[in-house]
Design a protein around this motif. Structure first.
Motif, PDB file in Angstrom:
ATOM      1  N   MET A 120       6.662  17.540   8.708  1.00 56.66           N
ATOM      2  CA  MET A 120       7.853  17.774   9.538  1.00 56.66           C
ATOM      3  C   MET A 120       9.115  17.666   8.658  1.00 56.66           C
ATOM      4  SD  MET A 120       9.008  15.785  12.982  1.00 56.66           S
ATOM      5  CE  MET A 120       9.589  14.300  12.173  1.00 56.66           C
ATOM      6  N   ASN A 121       9.860  18.742   8.594  1.00 57.90           N
ATOM      7  CA  ASN A 121      11.105  18.699   7.812  1.00 57.90           C
ATOM      8  C   ASN A 121      12.163  17.881   8.541  1.00 57.90           C
ATOM      9  OD1 ASN A 121      10.071  20.318   5.785  1.00 57.90           O
ATOM     10  ND2 ASN A 121      10.627  22.189   6.863  1.00 57.90           N
ATOM     11  N   ASN A 122      13.000  17.235   7.772  1.00 56.51           N
ATOM     12  CA  ASN A 122      14.080  16.453   8.402  1.00 56.51           C
ATOM     13  C   ASN A 122      15.243  16.304   7.416  1.00 56.51           C
ATOM     14  OD1 ASN A 122      13.690  13.891   6.778  1.00 56.51           O
ATOM     15  ND2 ASN A 122      11.660  14.101   7.706  1.00 56.51           N
ATOM     16  N   LYS A 123      16.327  15.720   7.939  1.00 62.08           N
ATOM     17  CA  LYS A 123      17.526  15.583   7.103  1.00 62.08           C
ATOM     18  C   LYS A 123      17.797  14.135   6.729  1.00 62.08           C
ATOM     19  CE  LYS A 123      20.093  19.556   8.852  1.00 62.08           C
ATOM     20  NZ  LYS A 123      21.145  19.930   9.804  1.00 62.08           N
ATOM     21  N   VAL A 124      16.782  13.311   6.796  1.00 61.90           N
ATOM     22  CA  VAL A 124      16.985  11.879   6.549  1.00 61.90           C
ATOM     23  C   VAL A 124      17.558  11.648   5.152  1.00 61.90           C
ATOM     24  CG1 VAL A 124      15.835   9.625   6.352  1.00 61.90           C
ATOM     25  CG2 VAL A 124      15.193  11.178   8.176  1.00 61.90           C
ATOM     26  N   LYS A 125      16.955  12.301   4.150  1.00 61.16           N
ATOM     27  CA  LYS A 125      17.415  12.086   2.771  1.00 61.16           C
ATOM     28  C   LYS A 125      18.862  12.555   2.590  1.00 61.16           C
ATOM     29  CE  LYS A 125      16.123  12.755  -2.017  1.00 61.16           C
ATOM     30  NZ  LYS A 125      15.193  13.340  -2.961  1.00 61.16           N
ATOM     31  N   LEU A 126      19.124  13.713   3.192  1.00 62.98           N
ATOM     32  CA  LEU A 126      20.468  14.305   3.078  1.00 62.98           C
ATOM     33  C   LEU A 126      21.533  13.351   3.652  1.00 62.98           C
ATOM     34  CD1 LEU A 126      20.994  17.257   2.054  1.00 62.98           C
ATOM     35  CD2 LEU A 126      21.501  17.810   4.439  1.00 62.98           C
ATOM     36  N   VAL A 127      21.253  12.852   4.843  1.00 64.26           N
ATOM     37  CA  VAL A 127      22.206  11.945   5.509  1.00 64.26           C
ATOM     38  C   VAL A 127      22.301  10.626   4.742  1.00 64.26           C
ATOM     39  CG1 VAL A 127      22.712  10.708   7.664  1.00 64.26           C
ATOM     40  CG2 VAL A 127      21.785  13.019   7.752  1.00 64.26           C
ATOM     41  N   ARG A 128      21.154  10.130   4.281  1.00 63.91           N
ATOM     42  CA  ARG A 128      21.146   8.862   3.533  1.00 63.91           C
ATOM     43  C   ARG A 128      21.994   8.972   2.266  1.00 63.91           C
ATOM     44  NH1 ARG A 128      18.357   7.288  -0.712  1.00 63.91           N
ATOM     45  NH2 ARG A 128      16.777   8.920  -0.612  1.00 63.91           N
ATOM     46  N   VAL A 129      21.781  10.044   1.526  1.00 61.34           N
ATOM     47  CA  VAL A 129      22.526  10.229   0.273  1.00 61.34           C
ATOM     48  C   VAL A 129      24.022  10.409   0.566  1.00 61.34           C
ATOM     49  CG1 VAL A 129      22.811  11.757  -1.738  1.00 61.34           C
ATOM     50  CG2 VAL A 129      20.532  11.119  -0.985  1.00 61.34           C
ATOM     51  N   SER A 130      24.326  11.125   1.649  1.00 63.15           N
ATOM     52  CA  SER A 130      25.737  11.329   1.999  1.00 63.15           C
ATOM     53  C   SER A 130      26.430  10.011   2.352  1.00 63.15           C
ATOM     54  CB  SER A 130      25.868  12.328   3.148  1.00 63.15           C
ATOM     55  OG  SER A 130      25.440  11.713   4.333  1.00 63.15           O
ATOM     56  N   LYS A 131      25.647   9.057   2.826  1.00 65.00           N
ATOM     57  CA  LYS A 131      26.211   7.739   3.158  1.00 65.00           C
ATOM     58  C   LYS A 131      26.121   6.777   1.978  1.00 65.00           C
ATOM     59  CE  LYS A 131      25.718   7.936   8.114  1.00 65.00           C
ATOM     60  NZ  LYS A 131      27.153   7.950   8.427  1.00 65.00           N
ATOM     61  N   ASP A 132      25.708   7.285   0.825  1.00 62.85           N
ATOM     62  CA  ASP A 132      25.606   6.507  -0.400  1.00 62.85           C
ATOM     63  C   ASP A 132      24.673   5.291  -0.249  1.00 62.85           C
ATOM     64  OD1 ASP A 132      26.143   6.324  -3.025  1.00 62.85           O
ATOM     65  OD2 ASP A 132      27.927   5.074  -2.807  1.00 62.85           O
ATOM     66  N   LEU A 133      23.593   5.537   0.477  1.00 60.07           N
ATOM     67  CA  LEU A 133      22.611   4.463   0.692  1.00 60.07           C
ATOM     68  C   LEU A 133      21.398   4.701  -0.188  1.00 60.07           C
ATOM     69  CD1 LEU A 133      22.334   3.945   4.556  1.00 60.07           C
ATOM     70  CD2 LEU A 133      22.667   2.152   2.882  1.00 60.07           C
ATOM     71  N   GLN A 134      20.871   3.611  -0.745  1.00 61.44           N
ATOM     72  CA  GLN A 134      19.654   3.741  -1.544  1.00 61.44           C
ATOM     73  C   GLN A 134      18.448   3.628  -0.616  1.00 61.44           C
ATOM     74  OE1 GLN A 134      19.687   0.939  -4.834  1.00 61.44           O
ATOM     75  NE2 GLN A 134      20.266   2.644  -6.133  1.00 61.44           N
ATOM     76  N   GLN A 135      17.322   4.175  -1.072  1.00 62.46           N
ATOM     77  CA  GLN A 135      16.106   4.143  -0.256  1.00 62.46           C
ATOM     78  C   GLN A 135      15.735   2.714   0.140  1.00 62.46           C
ATOM     79  OE1 GLN A 135      12.627   5.904  -2.079  1.00 62.46           O
ATOM     80  NE2 GLN A 135      12.813   7.693  -0.764  1.00 62.46           N
ATOM     81  N   LYS A 136      15.850   1.802  -0.837  1.00 61.54           N
ATOM     82  CA  LYS A 136      15.464   0.412  -0.571  1.00 61.54           C
ATOM     83  C   LYS A 136      16.351  -0.227   0.498  1.00 61.54           C
ATOM     84  CE  LYS A 136      18.019  -1.533  -4.451  1.00 61.54           C
ATOM     85  NZ  LYS A 136      17.964  -2.248  -5.706  1.00 61.54           N
ATOM     86  N   ASP A 137      17.653   0.136   0.500  1.00 59.86           N
ATOM     87  CA  ASP A 137      18.581  -0.430   1.490  1.00 59.86           C
ATOM     88  C   ASP A 137      18.232   0.037   2.897  1.00 59.86           C
ATOM     89  OD1 ASP A 137      20.030  -1.701  -0.533  1.00 59.86           O
ATOM     90  OD2 ASP A 137      21.124   0.161  -0.961  1.00 59.86           O
ATOM     91  N   LEU A 138      17.987   1.341   3.021  1.00 60.90           N
ATOM     92  CA  LEU A 138      17.656   1.885   4.341  1.00 60.90           C
ATOM     93  C   LEU A 138      16.305   1.340   4.824  1.00 60.90           C
ATOM     94  CD1 LEU A 138      18.348   3.768   6.693  1.00 60.90           C
ATOM     95  CD2 LEU A 138      17.269   5.629   5.442  1.00 60.90           C
ATOM     96  N   ALA A 139      15.337   1.279   3.894  1.00 64.02           N
ATOM     97  CA  ALA A 139      14.007   0.770   4.251  1.00 64.02           C
ATOM     98  C   ALA A 139      14.106  -0.673   4.755  1.00 64.02           C
ATOM     99  CB  ALA A 139      13.083   0.847   3.043  1.00 64.02           C
ATOM    100  N   LEU A 140      14.913  -1.466   4.064  1.00 63.26           N
ATOM    101  CA  LEU A 140      15.109  -2.863   4.440  1.00 63.26           C
ATOM    102  C   LEU A 140      15.772  -2.969   5.812  1.00 63.26           C
ATOM    103  CD1 LEU A 140      14.422  -5.365   2.655  1.00 63.26           C
ATOM    104  CD2 LEU A 140      16.853  -5.573   2.226  1.00 63.26           C
ATOM    105  N   GLU A 141      16.756  -2.109   6.046  1.00 64.65           N
ATOM    106  CA  GLU A 141      17.505  -2.090   7.305  1.00 64.65           C
ATOM    107  C   GLU A 141      16.588  -1.721   8.482  1.00 64.65           C
ATOM    108  OE1 GLU A 141      20.776  -2.631   7.808  1.00 64.65           O
ATOM    109  OE2 GLU A 141      21.011  -1.840   9.846  1.00 64.65           O
ATOM    110  N   VAL A 142      15.730  -0.733   8.247  1.00 63.69           N
ATOM    111  CA  VAL A 142      14.850  -0.255   9.325  1.00 63.69           C
ATOM    112  C   VAL A 142      13.624  -1.160   9.495  1.00 63.69           C
ATOM    113  CG1 VAL A 142      13.503   1.731  10.112  1.00 63.69           C
ATOM    114  CG2 VAL A 142      15.633   2.116   8.955  1.00 63.69           C
ATOM    115  N   GLY A 143      13.234  -1.836   8.412  1.00 68.59           N
ATOM    116  CA  GLY A 143      12.065  -2.718   8.488  1.00 68.59           C
ATOM    117  C   GLY A 143      10.781  -1.991   8.143  1.00 68.59           C
ATOM    118  N   ILE A 144      10.876  -1.071   7.191  1.00 64.45           N
ATOM    119  CA  ILE A 144       9.683  -0.362   6.704  1.00 64.45           C
ATOM    120  C   ILE A 144       9.665  -0.446   5.173  1.00 64.45           C
ATOM    121  CG2 ILE A 144       9.447   1.248   8.641  1.00 64.45           C
ATOM    122  CD1 ILE A 144      10.889   3.365   6.966  1.00 64.45           C
ATOM    123  N   SER A 145       8.554  -0.016   4.591  1.00 65.89           N
ATOM    124  CA  SER A 145       8.492  -0.054   3.121  1.00 65.89           C
ATOM    125  C   SER A 145       9.173   1.189   2.547  1.00 65.89           C
ATOM    126  CB  SER A 145       7.042  -0.122   2.662  1.00 65.89           C
ATOM    127  OG  SER A 145       6.362   1.029   3.069  1.00 65.89           O
TER     128      SER A 145
END
Lengths: 63, 178
Positions: free
Chosen positions: A1-26
């Motif tokens: 399933m295509n999505n824009k998660v990476k695009l939005v995350r990068v636009s908000k200057d968030l690192q993968q680890k930060d978002l993962a920690l915030e959401v509670g996933i690896s």
């Protein structure tokens, strides 16, 4: 399933680890979602959308 | 959305499958799939074992059948363990994710302690298992105390445990991702 998660995350200057920690996933799970290799549940989609201050339509709908 | 306290059930699952970090829905889904496959393998192997043991007991001596049964149970257990380890490793569910250098060195320290404990546990378990086997096949008529304090056995299993834990340390270390 295509999505824009990476695009939005990068636009908000968030690192993968930060978002993962915030959401509670690896980081691995978030990476799979961004690549479209794993279809997250609705609950997880909502959590990601909330963490990115976005909504389901812009992140996951008709990308 | 911080990290919530995990239930005992989740902690047992994570320990058995060797999963680190968040047990999120992706990991849960994959663990369920691996668990079902493992059950099917177990079901098939135990079915075959029961049938073959029943027929063997009619033909061969019961004590011999019991020894074969013990070894085949151990073999089935190892097959399942191997399958679980291979599947978990293939999906990289056993990766340890670290967030910075401090976290990385903390994980290394934790790993060292874990490997020392594992070496000790491995030694104890192997000694118990082989003590029971020696007891069953005691051809030299040694006493229980002689079997327990056998220097040769203790040295061999001591060295094996150390090699096992050092190997495990390097394997696990390669799974720690910065």
């Amino acid at each position: 399933m295509n999505n824009k998660v990476k695009l939005v995350r990068v636009s908000k200057d968030l690192q993968q680890k930060d978002l993962a920690l915030e959401v509670g996933i690896s980081r691995q799970t978030l990476s799979l979602i961004e690549k479209g290799k794993y279809n997250p549940s609705l609950k997880l989609c909502v959590n990601i959308a909330e963490a990115l201050d976005s909504d389901l339509n812009s992140l996951f709908w008709k990308v | 959305m911080g990290k919530t306290k995990e239930s005992l059930y989740i902690r047992i699952i994570k320990h058995i499958y060797g999963i680190h970090g968040y047990f999120d829905e992706y990991k849960k889904q994959e663990v369920n799939r691996i668990g079902n496959n493992a059950f099917l393998i177990l079901f098939l192997l135990f079915g075959l074992e029961i049938i073959s043991t029943s027929f063997s007991a009619l033909i061969f001596e019961s004590s011999n059948v019991l020894i074969v049964l013990m070894w085949s149970n151990l073999l089935i257990f190892l097959i399942i363990l191997l399958y679980l380890a291979f599947s978990v490793s293939k999906l990289k569910l056993d990766q340890i994710e670290t967030y910075d250098n401090k976290d990385y060195s903390h994980q290394i320290k934790k790993l060292r302690k874990k490997c020392i404990m594992l070496a000790f546990n491995f030694f104890i378990i192997e000694r118990i298992v082989f003590f029971l086997i020696d007891l069953l096949t005691n051809d030299n008529h040694l006493t229980i105390l002689q079997l327990i304090i056998s220097p040769k056995e203790n040295i061999v299993w001591g060295i094996t445990s150390i090699i096992f834990s050092i190997t495990l340390y390097f394997v696990q270390k390669s799974k720690i991702k910065k």
